[in-house]
Design an enzyme around this catalytic site. Structure first.
Site, mmCIF file in Angstrom:
data_model
loop_
_atom_site.group_PDB
_atom_site.id
_atom_site.type_symbol
_atom_site.label_atom_id
_atom_site.label_comp_id
_atom_site.label_asym_id
_atom_site.label_seq_id
_atom_site.Cartn_x
_atom_site.Cartn_y
_atom_site.Cartn_z
ATOM 1 N N PRO A 14 -14.362 -8.468 -5.215
ATOM 2 C CA PRO A 14 -14.097 -9.275 -4.019
ATOM 3 C C PRO A 14 -13.346 -8.476 -2.956
ATOM 4 C CG PRO A 14 -13.506 -10.466 -6.016
ATOM 5 C CD PRO A 14 -13.782 -9.059 -6.425
ATOM 6 N N GLU A 15 -13.714 -8.685 -1.702
ATOM 7 C CA GLU A 15 -12.980 -8.040 -0.611
ATOM 8 C C GLU A 15 -11.738 -8.873 -0.292
ATOM 9 O OE1 GLU A 15 -15.028 -6.064 2.429
ATOM 10 O OE2 GLU A 15 -16.894 -5.875 1.321
ATOM 11 N N LYS A 18 -6.216 -6.723 -2.097
ATOM 12 C CA LYS A 18 -7.028 -7.337 -3.148
ATOM 13 C C LYS A 18 -6.179 -7.833 -4.317
ATOM 14 C CE LYS A 18 -11.005 -4.483 -1.908
ATOM 15 N NZ LYS A 18 -12.062 -3.562 -2.359
ATOM 16 N N ARG A 44 2.534 1.427 -2.217
ATOM 17 C CA ARG A 44 1.360 2.281 -2.397
ATOM 18 C C ARG A 44 0.123 1.740 -1.678
ATOM 19 N NH1 ARG A 44 1.594 0.115 -7.909
ATOM 20 N NH2 ARG A 44 -0.271 -1.137 -8.362
ATOM 21 N N ASN A 46 -16.759 -2.658 0.706
ATOM 22 C CA ASN A 46 -17.955 -1.958 1.139
ATOM 23 C C ASN A 46 -18.654 -2.627 2.314
ATOM 24 O OD1 ASN A 46 -19.431 0.339 0.791
ATOM 25 N ND2 ASN A 46 -20.721 -0.449 -0.850
ATOM 26 N N ARG A 58 -19.769 4.952 -3.841
ATOM 27 C CA ARG A 58 -20.143 3.649 -3.279
ATOM 28 C C ARG A 58 -21.254 3.834 -2.251
ATOM 29 N NH1 ARG A 58 -16.315 -0.321 -3.943
ATOM 30 N NH2 ARG A 58 -18.033 -1.702 -3.362
#
Length: 262
Positions: free
Chosen positions: A2-3, A50, A119, A160, A251
């Protein structure tokens, strides 16, 4: 996977469903220590890129990363008996949910959260996000911009689909090195990303085509409603030239060589 807009949408749903309620919390699968949370009051849910976070009145936090296979159901209470491998079950007054297949489901401390945030790059869906933090990393690197947009250390939450579509909408070639991206172009891309991902949160789906460009594609029922994503070998919606595709850092990447020149 999932984005980021999906995780923010899930966080808003959980915040609305459970805020201020005393929850029944369990781990039917037995792979998460849920006993200390059972009976606590749920205070809020939030997302960082995410990553989903649940906060409880004791100060306890649960960190969830869905990964490729994780899903969180949403059902009305009372919930039926659990089916399958349920990592985490939460149940409030009117609704409940089962978490299956996440990459991570773990207790978090404030120090853990600080380390996570440190991070991650800025999240376009958070009001406190600083796009210049991402630009500083981009502009000092010769790594392709198309790769850096997928790096969660540079920007948190982009996946993506948004990567391909935002680059197309900005007329930027994905192979352009970060050092060749000027601040004006980056700010335009950031603002566009914020707008598109906000639409994704509100609508529950990714919408990237401008209304004036959305004329449909004859004979392409079931194909993505996108400019370039998953449209390799098909004609560009704007110029008619063939959309190209290749693999970048594992990807699939798509772009139009005419609309996105080197």
């Amino acid at each position: 996977m999932p984005e980021g807009h999906t995780i923010h949408r899930l966080a808003r749903l959980h915040h609305r469903r459970y805020r201020g309620q005393q929850l029944a919390v369990s781990s039917p699968q037995g792979r998460f220590v849920a006993e200390r949370l059972d009976g606590q009051y749920f205070t809020r849910a939030e997302a960082w890129g995410k990553h989903l976070l649940h906060h409880y009145d004791s100060g306890d936090m649960v960190h969830i990363h869905l990964g490729l296979y994780g899903k969180f159901s949403d059902v009305k209470a009372p919930m039926p008996p659990p089916v399958g491998q349920v990592r985490l079950r939460i149940e409030g007054d009117d609704h409940g949910g089962d978490l299956r297949g996440p990459t991570a489901c773990e207790m978090f401390t404030p120090e853990d959260l600080d380390a996570l945030v440190a991070r991650l790059g800025p999240d376009p869906l958070r009001k406190d996000a600083d796009p210049d933090k991402a630009f500083a990393r981009i502009h000092k690197s010769r790594r392709p911009l198309g790769a850096m947009l997928m790096d969660q250390k540079v920007i948190a939450g982009i996946g993506n689909v948004y990567r391909a579509e935002v680059l197309f909408r900005a007329n930027v070639h994905p192979m352009r090195p970060g050092t060749a991206v000027d601040h004006r172009v980056w700010q335009k891309m950031w603002d566009d990303t914020v707008e598109l991902m906000d639409v994704g949160v509100r609508r529950g789906k990714i919408i990237t085509i401008r209304s004036e460009d959305d004329h449909g594609t004859p004979g392409m029922r079931g194909r993505p409603r996108s400019y370039v994503y998953r449209r390799g070998g098909e004609p560009c919606r704007i110029c008619g030239n063939t959309i190209l595709g290749e693999v970048m850092e594992g990807r699939n990447l798509f772009w139009c060589p005419s609309c996105q020149p080197d």
